[in-house]
Design a protein around this motif. Sequence first.
Motif, PDB file in Angstrom:
ATOM      1  N   GLN B 185     -18.919  38.144 -40.866  1.00  0.00           N
ATOM      2  CA  GLN B 185     -19.045  37.042 -39.907  1.00  0.00           C
ATOM      3  C   GLN B 185     -18.989  37.552 -38.474  1.00  0.00           C
ATOM      4  O   GLN B 185     -19.413  36.875 -37.544  1.00  0.00           O
ATOM      5  CB  GLN B 185     -17.931  36.019 -40.153  1.00  0.00           C
ATOM      6  N   GLU B 189     -24.915  37.934 -33.827  1.00  0.00           N
ATOM      7  CA  GLU B 189     -26.019  37.088 -34.251  1.00  0.00           C
ATOM      8  C   GLU B 189     -27.370  37.551 -33.708  1.00  0.00           C
ATOM      9  O   GLU B 189     -28.389  37.445 -34.390  1.00  0.00           O
ATOM     10  CB  GLU B 189     -25.791  35.640 -33.779  1.00  0.00           C
ATOM     11  N   ASP B 190     -27.356  38.068 -32.466  1.00  0.00           N
ATOM     12  CA  ASP B 190     -28.657  38.401 -31.856  1.00  0.00           C
ATOM     13  C   ASP B 190     -29.375  39.504 -32.629  1.00  0.00           C
ATOM     14  O   ASP B 190     -30.592  39.595 -32.599  1.00  0.00           O
ATOM     15  CB  ASP B 190     -28.546  38.776 -30.368  1.00  0.00           C
ATOM     16  N   TYR B 192     -29.556  39.595 -35.831  1.00  0.00           N
ATOM     17  CA  TYR B 192     -30.323  38.892 -36.858  1.00  0.00           C
ATOM     18  C   TYR B 192     -31.556  38.248 -36.238  1.00  0.00           C
ATOM     19  O   TYR B 192     -32.645  38.277 -36.784  1.00  0.00           O
ATOM     20  CB  TYR B 192     -29.471  37.815 -37.525  1.00  0.00           C
ATOM     21  N   ASP B 193     -31.371  37.661 -35.026  1.00  0.00           N
ATOM     22  CA  ASP B 193     -32.506  37.013 -34.354  1.00  0.00           C
ATOM     23  C   ASP B 193     -33.622  38.020 -34.126  1.00  0.00           C
ATOM     24  O   ASP B 193     -34.802  37.735 -34.369  1.00  0.00           O
ATOM     25  CB  ASP B 193     -32.051  36.415 -33.016  1.00  0.00           C
ATOM     26  N   LYS B 202     -34.404  37.849 -45.621  1.00  0.00           N
ATOM     27  CA  LYS B 202     -32.936  37.834 -45.691  1.00  0.00           C
ATOM     28  C   LYS B 202     -32.381  39.109 -46.317  1.00  0.00           C
ATOM     29  O   LYS B 202     -31.346  39.624 -45.884  1.00  0.00           O
ATOM     30  CB  LYS B 202     -32.479  36.624 -46.505  1.00  0.00           C
ATOM     31  N   TRP B 203     -33.071  39.581 -47.380  1.00  0.00           N
ATOM     32  CA  TRP B 203     -32.561  40.787 -48.052  1.00  0.00           C
ATOM     33  C   TRP B 203     -32.622  41.979 -47.128  1.00  0.00           C
ATOM     34  O   TRP B 203     -31.675  42.754 -47.037  1.00  0.00           O
ATOM     35  CB  TRP B 203     -33.361  41.071 -49.324  1.00  0.00           C
ATOM     36  N   PHE B 206     -29.927  41.845 -44.746  1.00  0.00           N
ATOM     37  CA  PHE B 206     -28.633  42.230 -45.298  1.00  0.00           C
ATOM     38  C   PHE B 206     -28.479  43.740 -45.308  1.00  0.00           C
ATOM     39  O   PHE B 206     -27.459  44.279 -44.869  1.00  0.00           O
ATOM     40  CB  PHE B 206     -28.491  41.669 -46.723  1.00  0.00           C
TER      41      PHE B 206
END
Lengths: 286, 302
Positions: B185, B189-190, B192-193, B202-203, B206
């Motif tokens: 968590q 986040e950026d 991922y963006d 998504k994989w 990850f």
Amino acid sequence: MKKRKKRISPVAQALSVSCRAFTILFLILLVLLILAPVVWMFFSAFRPPDQIVEYPPRFFPKNYVIQNFRDVYKMIPVNKYILNSFIFSGSVTLGSTLLNSMAGYAFARMEFKGKNVLFMMFMASMMIPFQVIMIPLFMIVFYMGMLDTYRGLIIPQLAGVGGIFFLRSFFITLPAQLEEAGRLDGLTEFGIFFRIMLPLCKTALMTQAVLSFSGCWNNLLWPLLITSSNDKRMLANGIMYFVGQNTVNYGPAFAAGVISVLPLLILFVFGQKYFVNSIVSSGIKG
Amino acid sequence: MLKRVLKYWNKPNHAAYLFVAPAFTVLLLFSLLPLIISFFISTLDVTTYFSNIKFIGIDNFIEAFHDKRFIRSFKTTGLFILFDVPVGMLFAMLVAALVSGTGLRDKFFRTVYILPIICSSTVVAIMWKLFLNPNVGWGVYFLERLGFPKLAIFSNRDLAIYGIIFISIWRGFGITCIILVAAMQGVAEDLYDAAVLDGAGKWAQFWSITVPGISSTLWFLFITRVVGSFQVFDLIYTITNGGPNHSTETVVSYIYSVAFNTDNRLGYATAMSQILFVIILAVSIIMYAKMISQEKEGGNGK
């Protein structure tokens, strides 16, 4: 760093619908695997003796009795053990939370000669596995005449480096003007610590206390080492009586297990947040 | 006079010593001093309650290297580490990836998974030994219905250690899982963006973002788990007490029994614990070195 709420984990989102159903099934099976022996122990504690050995065994008893608990009380002095566990865990929790927070505070917010050397020494003592110092520790407690006493159990446990670091990392985050404000108000250094700093760290202190209490309550080796008489035995050791190779008293064994787990279960239900905090903090580097 | 003393100790750079002193005294007396003393004890022939102390130099160490039970206990400990750490961590990581959300459902799963931490080793032992007891255990009955043979696993020389490893994983994976979730968590986040802009699924996200993002936590967990497994004692002591026939005896349970159960040979036990200490130290240094070199290479670690 942007933080967006992700209600479902990204990996779970990536799976196809059927896969996701399968995942949930897997997670539920895991819940059952975790809970099965615990729940079974709770039900078995209230099971009448004749149903305990019946075949095939049932998960839920047909009727419930408290006979097993009565038997536990006949076999071992449970109340004495519970009291001992509370004395030990309670004293260590109070004492170590105070001592650790004081040391953590000094390392976080005060400048003094030798700070770095001391800090290094604290760090180094974290690397010492308990097993290496176990025997010398036993000798020291023996020579201090504290073997088989409450003092001998409690005093050596009153400070822990892990707790000092955890609380230090919390004190560091508090704003710098707090001390100045306190001094302007005429508070002493200890006044600043007790009146201003500690109240601001309630969550961290509670986390530390819960960690310390559950650690003591479940500690096996330390009381085993220091105590020898029945009079000073803790619950975690006392119920070892029921795990011997040739245990035949299954019913009382279940009941003893339930008695010993109950206080922490209550703590867990009400202070779950602190348990989670303490676990997470133990996994963060440095 | 008193006023001057008070004033002296109220200066922040003096008061600091008062803050550190209590904790420091405890650590000095009950952590650092014992470490120093242990070097001396390991050269002595000494029993509990300290009668007949004799200096015997490195004889204890020599004996340890010829002690078949000691070497066997290392093999058992090695087996424990080999299964407990990788299986436990991979399993925890798989589960963590599935329950890392902030929703109520994921929270529920995580809470249940850490429930075993409230059970002391003795309770775990009572619970599992009876659950898997061939006479009364519902667990054995259930396994039998699934087609497994009826076994008294903890009295079986070849299987007992695997039973203990299973219980150890049962008890610990939730804790590892929660730490990994917190780390997951915390990944920015950026990142991922940016990956979404690059068209990563998504994989791919990850594997290329989450896993490197939590690599320092993974390393830390791995190291502490290995070090902890080297010292495994509680579950062994409560479930089998090293038996049957010493087949589940780990290094620490052997040390404990030499010191406090059978022979009361404190000197010999301390010498063995020092050998264990050196091995743990060496392994940790190697692992830390690996971690640092990998983090430099990847440059992605937190």
